[in-house]
Design an enzyme around this catalytic site. Structure first.
Site, PDB file in Angstrom:
ATOM      1  CG  HIS A 222      -1.819  -0.037  -4.613  1.00  0.00           C
ATOM      2  ND1 HIS A 222      -2.567  -0.900  -5.449  1.00  0.00           N
ATOM      3  CD2 HIS A 222      -2.799   0.494  -3.842  1.00  0.00           C
ATOM      4  CE1 HIS A 222      -3.667  -1.003  -5.183  1.00  0.00           C
ATOM      5  NE2 HIS A 222      -3.975  -0.141  -4.279  1.00  0.00           N
TER       6      HIS A 222
ATOM      7  CG  ASP B   9      -8.258  -0.991  -4.603  1.00  0.00           C
ATOM      8  OD1 ASP B   9      -6.993  -0.553  -4.640  1.00  0.00           O
ATOM      9  OD2 ASP B   9      -9.028  -1.096  -3.569  1.00  0.00           O
TER      10      ASP B   9
ATOM     11  CG  HIS C 225      -2.202  -1.013   1.069  1.00  0.00           C
ATOM     12  ND1 HIS C 225      -2.348  -2.331   1.537  1.00  0.00           N
ATOM     13  CD2 HIS C 225      -3.172  -1.108   0.320  1.00  0.00           C
ATOM     14  CE1 HIS C 225      -3.203  -2.696   1.344  1.00  0.00           C
ATOM     15  NE2 HIS C 225      -4.096  -2.182   0.437  1.00  0.00           N
ATOM     16  CG  ASN C 226       4.102   1.108  -2.457  1.00  0.00           C
ATOM     17  OD1 ASN C 226       3.458   1.335  -3.536  1.00  0.00           O
ATOM     18  ND2 ASN C 226       4.839   0.075  -1.930  1.00  0.00           N
ATOM     19  CB  ALA C 227       3.166   6.469  -3.972  1.00  0.00           C
TER      20      ALA C 227
ATOM     21  CD  GLN D  19      -2.216 -13.118  -5.570  1.00  0.00           C
ATOM     22  OE1 GLN D  19      -2.816 -12.951  -6.640  1.00  0.00           O
ATOM     23  NE2 GLN D  19      -2.034 -12.516  -4.522  1.00  0.00           N
TER      24      GLN D  19
ATOM     25  CG  ASP E 288      -5.202   2.109  -0.977  1.00  0.00           C
ATOM     26  OD1 ASP E 288      -6.258   1.934  -0.071  1.00  0.00           O
ATOM     27  OD2 ASP E 288      -4.849   1.103  -1.638  1.00  0.00           O
TER      28      ASP E 288
END
Ligand SMILES: [Zn+2]
Length: 458
Positions: free
Chosen positions: A190, A336, A186-188, A387, A227
């Protein structure tokens, strides 16, 4: 001076705590869909009463006191650790004061070759196989700023809304800086990936011919900020640790509400739309909220059944603004969770990153006897298992319906990758289990047209 020093120390320790502690709540249910929903988010929106933007600097750190409340656990921050944390570099990186004001990573200090390659990539920003990881490297970690600015230009938004390009860049830099680069997933990057996917969906014929510049503007802002300031832990963890955000949002869509309010805070701070009427700005904030809140995975079934009903009745009319906004919510939801619909090379990297975030949670939960969350135990879980479940229970049903709505080459490509990637993970799973089965149905599925797939919400 003393107060400043204490404040600095507090910021550093808080940042350290955040980077060290991730987790999620235990959940014992045999319902697999619920399990995946629980892991990725939780609880539905009950109320959106009141409207306060998140104050910049309200970093959603995890309250360390929960660990002290357990008498069996002694947590000590040794002097050595504190000294280690007192590096000026780390302080600069962790301080939102510095990040907000100076944004040291905001400009591309790159040679022409790298800039040239990044520009070259942007010419193909609408391709589904766009490699966001490569683009992030070519832009020196500024993929979100570069890509979103480019898309604003491409869609004519700067001209249409008379945007000040300096304000726009400053806003995007603040957005990028408010993502936590230490989060494996969950970073930039993404956020940039979701924004790129959103752009691909906006270009789909059904949408592009009916969308207004306003719709495009909101979609891109919502994708880039969806996010924002994600702490790297999920909602159940925030609830069980009595985090102030959980209290603030009454345990409902806690993270999504925080992302939205943080986005609104940055919009107001940047003054990007200060030239618009108050009425329009309020409408914008509220509609961005509707888009971001739709990414709460716990509401997936509600959105999906609404979508399915519309498609069954064939009553979606994109001239109707409400219908259009509903489709944009669905598009953002798809963007997303589109990782399994990318090429194997890209998809695999995302799978590894998200699993790393899950397993990190599990490690912390084990360490502090918090009960290891489903999908978080590196001893019992594998990337392949996670997955396959994710694809089966969440991604396939959503993209199956999306393909019914927009039966295009892109939708077929996405479902094609989804099927192939699932087959690949099943192959990995079979190898890991040492199973000699040669009749893997995953490969058989690929023989036929997989468009659209039946939802499998068992
Ligand atoms: Zn996301």
């Amino acid at each position: 001076m003393g107060i400043v020093l204490i404040w600095c120390l507090a910021v550093i320790v808080i940042r350290w705590i955040t980077s060290e502690r991730r987790g999620a709540i235990s959940y014992d249910s045999s319902d697999q869909t619920a399990l995946y929903i629980r892991m990725l988010g939780d609880v539905r929106v009950r109320s959106r009463a009141g409207f306060e933007t998140e104050r910049r600097g309200s970093h959603p750190y995890i309250d360390f006191r929960i660990f002290h409340s357990n008498s069996e656990i002694e947590v000590s921050v040794s002097a050595r650790n504190v000294r280690r944390l007192l590096s000026f570099q780390r302080y600069l990186r962790s301080s939102r004061f510095f990040r907000g004001i100076t944004a040291p990573n905001s400009s591309n200090i790159l040679d022409d070759d790298y800039n040239g390659q990044a520009k070259c990539m942007l010419e193909k920003v609408g391709n589904w196989n766009f490699d966001i990881f490569l683009f992030d490297r070519l832009t020196n970690g500024n993929s979100l700023v570069s890509l979103t600015f480019h898309l604003f230009n491409l869609h004519g938004l700067i001209e249409h809304f008379q945007l000040d390009t300096m304000k726009l860049r400053r806003f995007l830099v603040m957005v990028q800086e408010d993502y936590h680069s230490q989060n494996p997933y969950h970073n930039a990057v993404h956020a940039a990936d979701v924004t790129q996917a959103m752009h691909c969906y906006l270009k789909e014929p059904k949408l592009s011919k009916s969308l207004t510049p306003w719709d495009v503007l909101l979609s891109l802002i919502a994708a880039a900020t969806h996010d924002l300031d994600h702490p790297g832990v999920n909602q159940p963890f925030l609830i069980k640790t009595n985090h102030y955000l959980a209290t603030l949002y009454k345990n409902t869509s806690v993270l999504e509400n925080h992302h939205w309010r943080s986005a609104v805070g940055l919009l107001r701070e940047s003054g990007l739309f200060a030239h618009m009427s108050l009425e329009n700005r309020q409408l914008m904030e509220s509609q961005i909220g509707d888009l971001i809140l739709a990414t709460d995975i716990s509401q997936q079934n509600e959105y999906l059944s609404m979508f399915r009903s519309h498609l069954d009745r064939g009553d979606l009319c994109l001239e109707n603004a409400n219908h259009r906004h509903f489709i944009l919510q669905m598009a953002l939801k798809c963007a997303d969770i589109c990782n399994p619909c990318r090429t194997w090379e890209l998809s695999k990297q995302w799978s590894e990153k998200v699993t790393e975030e899950f397993f990190h949670q599990g490690d912390i939960e084990k360490k502090y006897h918090l009960g290891v969350s489903p999908l978080c135990d590196r001893q019992t879980e594998t990337i392949a298992n996670i997955q396959i479940g994710f694809m089966t229970y969440l991604v396939e049903p959503l993209f199956g319906e999306w393909a019914r709505f927009s039966n295009t080459r892109l939708s077929q490509t996405m479902l094609g990758h989804l099927g192939l990637n699932k087959a690949s993970w099943k192959g990995v799973q079979r190898e890991q289990c040492g199973s000699g089965d040669d009749a893997d149905p995953a490969f058989e599925e690929m023989d036929s047209d997989i468009l659209p797939q039946e939802p499998r919400l068992s």
